[in-house]
Design an enzyme around this catalytic site. Sequence first.
Site, PDB file in Angstrom:
ATOM      1  N   CYS A 189       9.092  56.052 -29.231  1.00 28.38           N
ATOM      2  CA  CYS A 189       8.485  57.200 -28.564  1.00 28.38           C
ATOM      3  C   CYS A 189       9.117  57.317 -27.182  1.00 28.38           C
ATOM      4  CB  CYS A 189       6.977  56.979 -28.476  1.00 28.38           C
ATOM      5  SG  CYS A 189       6.094  58.369 -27.763  1.00 28.38           S
ATOM      6  N   CYS A 203      21.774  57.612 -22.620  1.00 28.32           N
ATOM      7  CA  CYS A 203      20.996  57.233 -21.445  1.00 28.32           C
ATOM      8  C   CYS A 203      21.325  58.179 -20.295  1.00 28.32           C
ATOM      9  CB  CYS A 203      21.332  55.792 -21.064  1.00 28.32           C
ATOM     10  SG  CYS A 203      20.525  55.227 -19.558  1.00 28.32           S
TER      11      CYS A 203
HETATM   12 ZN   LIG Z   1      21.353  53.135 -19.394  1.00 27.48          ZN
END
Ligand SMILES: [Zn+2]
Length: 134
Positions: A120, A48
């Site tokens: 995606c 992330c």
């Molecule tokens: Zn995160």
Amino acid sequence: MTDRVIPSEDELRQRLTPLQYEVTQNAGTERAFTGMYWDSKDEGTYHCIVCDEPLFHSDTKYDSGSGWPSFYAAIEDGKVETSVDRSWGMVRTEARCANCGAHLGHVFPDGPQPTGERYCMNSASLNHKPAATD
Ligand SMILES: [Zn+2]
């Protein structure tokens, strides 16, 4: 459970590019075939961009032809959270980082086996780290 710290809005505005901010915080979408990772075959993990949680592994990345990085599974159950997204007159499944809530992209039911799912994702939401470092 995780004790990773979620950065403040001010910090994110400073640290992220405008596109990374728009995608992760405002559920934006980068243009197809423009991101860093759509055709990358490098081994390693994708984290992330906001909170550095590992979300995908290159082993599950495949060429979907969509122009966005596509995976058929998250790195672990529970790392990527999904919910129904009814924006833009469509019903889609939105994918977010389960740790910090950053928007990642959408999940479609047309992926390859064994899952049949296509995550995606936006390159702007992800940070690739090479294999064997973490
Ligand atoms: Zn995160």
